[in-house]
Design a protein around this motif. Structure first.
Motif, mmCIF file in Angstrom:
data_model
loop_
_atom_site.group_PDB
_atom_site.id
_atom_site.type_symbol
_atom_site.label_atom_id
_atom_site.label_comp_id
_atom_site.label_asym_id
_atom_site.label_seq_id
_atom_site.Cartn_x
_atom_site.Cartn_y
_atom_site.Cartn_z
ATOM 1 N N ASN A 65 -38.585 58.547 -10.075
ATOM 2 C CA ASN A 65 -37.778 57.406 -9.647
ATOM 3 C C ASN A 65 -38.488 56.083 -9.922
ATOM 4 O O ASN A 65 -37.888 55.123 -10.404
ATOM 5 C CB ASN A 65 -37.456 57.524 -8.159
ATOM 6 N N MET A 66 -39.781 56.024 -9.598
ATOM 7 C CA MET A 66 -40.547 54.806 -9.846
ATOM 8 C C MET A 66 -40.622 54.518 -11.346
ATOM 9 O O MET A 66 -40.460 53.367 -11.784
ATOM 10 C CB MET A 66 -41.950 54.929 -9.253
ATOM 11 N N LEU A 67 -40.848 55.559 -12.136
ATOM 12 C CA LEU A 67 -40.919 55.384 -13.585
ATOM 13 C C LEU A 67 -39.578 54.890 -14.134
ATOM 14 O O LEU A 67 -39.531 54.081 -15.070
ATOM 15 C CB LEU A 67 -41.306 56.714 -14.239
ATOM 16 N N LYS A 68 -38.492 55.352 -13.536
ATOM 17 C CA LYS A 68 -37.160 54.893 -13.949
ATOM 18 C C LYS A 68 -37.022 53.388 -13.757
ATOM 19 O O LYS A 68 -36.605 52.676 -14.687
ATOM 20 C CB LYS A 68 -36.093 55.620 -13.122
ATOM 21 N N TRP A 69 -37.386 52.894 -12.578
ATOM 22 C CA TRP A 69 -37.238 51.466 -12.301
ATOM 23 C C TRP A 69 -38.190 50.622 -13.153
ATOM 24 O O TRP A 69 -37.804 49.578 -13.682
ATOM 25 C CB TRP A 69 -37.463 51.183 -10.819
ATOM 26 N N VAL A 70 -39.419 51.088 -13.295
ATOM 27 C CA VAL A 70 -40.391 50.348 -14.108
ATOM 28 C C VAL A 70 -39.987 50.373 -15.577
ATOM 29 O O VAL A 70 -40.055 49.356 -16.277
ATOM 30 C CB VAL A 70 -41.805 50.940 -13.911
ATOM 31 N N GLY A 71 -39.571 51.532 -16.056
ATOM 32 C CA GLY A 71 -39.160 51.640 -17.454
ATOM 33 C C GLY A 71 -37.992 50.739 -17.774
ATOM 34 O O GLY A 71 -37.958 50.063 -18.809
ATOM 35 N N ARG A 72 -36.997 50.698 -16.870
ATOM 36 C CA ARG A 72 -35.822 49.865 -17.093
ATOM 37 C C ARG A 72 -36.134 48.368 -17.021
ATOM 38 O O ARG A 72 -35.405 47.550 -17.592
ATOM 39 C CB ARG A 72 -34.758 50.199 -16.046
ATOM 40 N N ALA A 73 -37.206 48.009 -16.317
ATOM 41 C CA ALA A 73 -37.534 46.589 -16.135
ATOM 42 C C ALA A 73 -37.942 45.922 -17.441
ATOM 43 O O ALA A 73 -37.814 44.699 -17.582
ATOM 44 C CB ALA A 73 -38.640 46.435 -15.097
ATOM 45 N N GLY A 74 -38.463 46.690 -18.404
ATOM 46 C CA GLY A 74 -38.719 46.153 -19.729
ATOM 47 C C GLY A 74 -40.134 45.685 -20.011
ATOM 48 O O GLY A 74 -41.025 45.737 -19.156
ATOM 49 N N VAL A 75 -40.311 45.211 -21.238
ATOM 50 C CA VAL A 75 -41.639 44.911 -21.781
ATOM 51 C C VAL A 75 -42.340 43.792 -21.020
ATOM 52 O O VAL A 75 -43.566 43.814 -20.853
ATOM 53 C CB VAL A 75 -41.537 44.565 -23.279
ATOM 54 N N LYS A 76 -41.597 42.806 -20.543
ATOM 55 C CA LYS A 76 -42.241 41.688 -19.839
ATOM 56 C C LYS A 76 -43.020 42.193 -18.618
ATOM 57 O O LYS A 76 -44.183 41.841 -18.431
ATOM 58 C CB LYS A 76 -41.207 40.650 -19.409
#
Length: 532
Positions: A346-357
């Motif tokens: 779940n955490m990886l999902k939110w971090v991954g979706r947040a993007g390169v910045k």
């Protein structure tokens, strides 16, 4: 770890046994705006004196300035009402809409309803739902509520699944063994504190190596299975000093745990079977414990053989080695492994979706802090990573791994939502759906958005008391007098380590997110190796 919160909770589960479910700070003193983790790794974990026996005197309802309102809602006809609500909860509306529709219908975040499983597993499904951030915390107030045998809600799995013992998660703090068993959990965490960081690095280095190999050959890599194996290996190595693959247990640990948890939680899960079969069997009849007995014995033998110092300590406290071992299994496999299985994707999902910045900012902060402590990941270096810590807290807030919590009223009292007050009667079962409490728009701005920097700055101290994933506010600590997760700080620590290991090694990560019975189904499509 051994929390009275449901780590593997009411979500859905795959027929493949890849279980499903679904979902804060301390007095912030040493570091600005964030308190260092202590309960899970300190030399002197928080242990306080048990409270005196409860008086038989009924406390009067507390005064309130809000209007007293009759709790809206009803339970329907016997048998038919619980069955109909179960159909809505699992199939007709599904969980979130089930609650939202009733909030709209009653114009209240506090109302009466039924919660699964209902008949034939239990014939008392009646609860008072608390679906806002103001009413929800009463579930932690052991002066007002009792937590005996409500870990899984309106039913309780057979104790045959846990060696014939009622496990710590099902005990109320007023019961004598609660303090003893929680002290055992504190002892384990303190005993093995020095192994946590190095063993996490070792286990998750193996995970990332495996993901890279799978990416190279297939073009994508499943995070879930790799995480299950890494999580179980890490817990075994760090807490018990044993590598499962070098024992008779081998690599079967995660599969056995998933099957064992299924036997306890199938009344709350969706497996994807045809509705008539799934609802007519798994939601209506308890699976017989003897079917899992041999597999569970393999787990028991592994833990018993590798926890001698903890079992010795248990005997000093007046517990049998057997009861202590069954509790260690539950705390490690159900609570800790379950939390990592659900929360890390779940955490990886939110971090991954947040993007390169965000990835770049995390990589810069993490690498700079680690460099400042001689190139080693330490507790001190992580205290210099405010963005990383905020991301962990925000992930716990927006999608807590423990979504459902229950407690029973010890006496009559008044509870408040934002808009009204309600009279609770002694013996009534209270239920809280945590994702609604931690995304309460009257507490959090942009409550439904993932805001990485939400807990950076002076206002963070005020907001963290509304992060509730550990069966208590993040601003409080577990003790033998409360039901807050004994491994609360351990979980926060390893979640921080997950981000640290990821962004020490990679500049960015690209993922695909799919539906999964348990948490998010994360597929890694790209890992850009560290370039600075």
């Amino acid at each position: 770890m051994a929390s009275s919160s449901l780590a593997f909770s009411s979500a859905q589960l795959h027929i493949s046994l890849q279980r499903s479910q679904k979902p804060a700070s301390k007095p912030l003193k040493p570091a600005p705006f964030f308190q260092p983790i202590k309960a899970s790794v300190s030399k002197t974990p928080s242990i306080s004196t048990p409270p005196p026996p409860a008086s038989s005197t009924v406390l009067p309802p507390q005064p309130t300035k809000l209007p007293i309102r009759k709790i809206p809602g009803d339970y329907g006809l016997p048998l038919i009402g619980p069955w109909k609500d179960r159909q809505d909860y699992f199939y007709n509306q599904c969980r979130d809409e089930y609650f939202k529709s009733r909030i709209q219908k009653y114009q209240s975040t506090v109302f009466r309803t039924n919660m699964p499983p209902g008949p034939l597993i239990t014939f008392n499904s009646k609860v008072i739902a608390l679906l806002d951030g103001k009413s929800f915390p009463v579930l932690f107030d052991t002066d007002k509520v009792e937590k005996k045998d409500v870990f899984t809600g309106t039913y309780m799995p057979s104790t045959e699944l846990t060696g014939g013992y009622r496990i710590l998660s099902y005990l109320d703090p007023s019961e004598p063994n609660h303090a003893k068993l929680k002290k055992i959990m504190f002892f384990l965490l303190s005993l093995r504190r020095d192994q946590v960081i190095p063993e996490f690095h070792s286990s998750y280095t193996e995970l990332f190596d495996n993901l890279e190999r799978e990416l190279a050959t297939k073009g994508k890599a499943s995070f879930g299975e790799a995480n299950d194996q890494a999580a179980f290996t890490f817990l075994a190595r760090s807490l018990y000093g044993a590598n499962p693959v070098d024992t008779k247990l081998g690599s079967d640990g995660p599969k056995i745990v998933s099957k064992w948890v299924l036997f306890q939680l199938h009344p709350l899960l969706i497996l994807g079977l045809p509705r008539v079969i799934e609802d007519g069997t798994l939601h209506s009849i308890s699976l017989p414990p003897f079917l899992i007995r041999k597999d569970y014995k393999r787990l028991y033998d592994f833990f018993y053989q590798n926890s001698t110092p903890v079992l010795d300590e248990a005997e000093k406290l007046g517990l049998s080695r057997e009861e202590a071992c069954h509790n260690l299994i539950f705390a490690t496999c159900f609570n800790s492994f379950g939390g990592m299985k659900i929360f890390f994707p779940n955490m990886l999902k939110w971090v991954g979706r947040a993007g390169v910045k965000l990835h770049t900012e995390l990589a810069q902060e993490i690498r700079s802090a680690v460099k400042s402590t001689g190139g080693k990941v330490t507790m001190a270096s992580m205290e210099r990573m405010p963005l990383m810590k905020s991301v962990v807290y925000e992930s716990l807030r927006i999608e807590p791994p423990v979504p459902l919590q229950y407690a029973r009223a010890k006496h009559d009292f008044v509870i408040e939502s934002h808009d009204a007050a309600f009279q609770i009667k002694e013996g009534e079962l209270l239920f809280g759906f945590q994702p609604f409490a931690t995304k309460d728009p009257k507490i959090f701005d942009r409550a439904d958005e993932f805001v990485p920097e939400r807990f950076i700055g002076e206002e963070s101290e005020k907001l963290l008391k509304h992060v509730l994933w550990s069966n208590g506010p993040e601003t409080e600590s577990p003790s033998i007098n409360n039901k807050q997760c004994a491994g609360k700080d351990f979980v926060v620590l390893i979640s921080r380590l997950m981000l640290v290991e990821l962004f020490l090694r990679y500049d960015s990560i690209e993922i695909e997110v799919g539906a999964s019975p348990l948490g998010a189904k994360v597929t890694v499509t790209s890992l850009k190796k560290a370039s600075f």
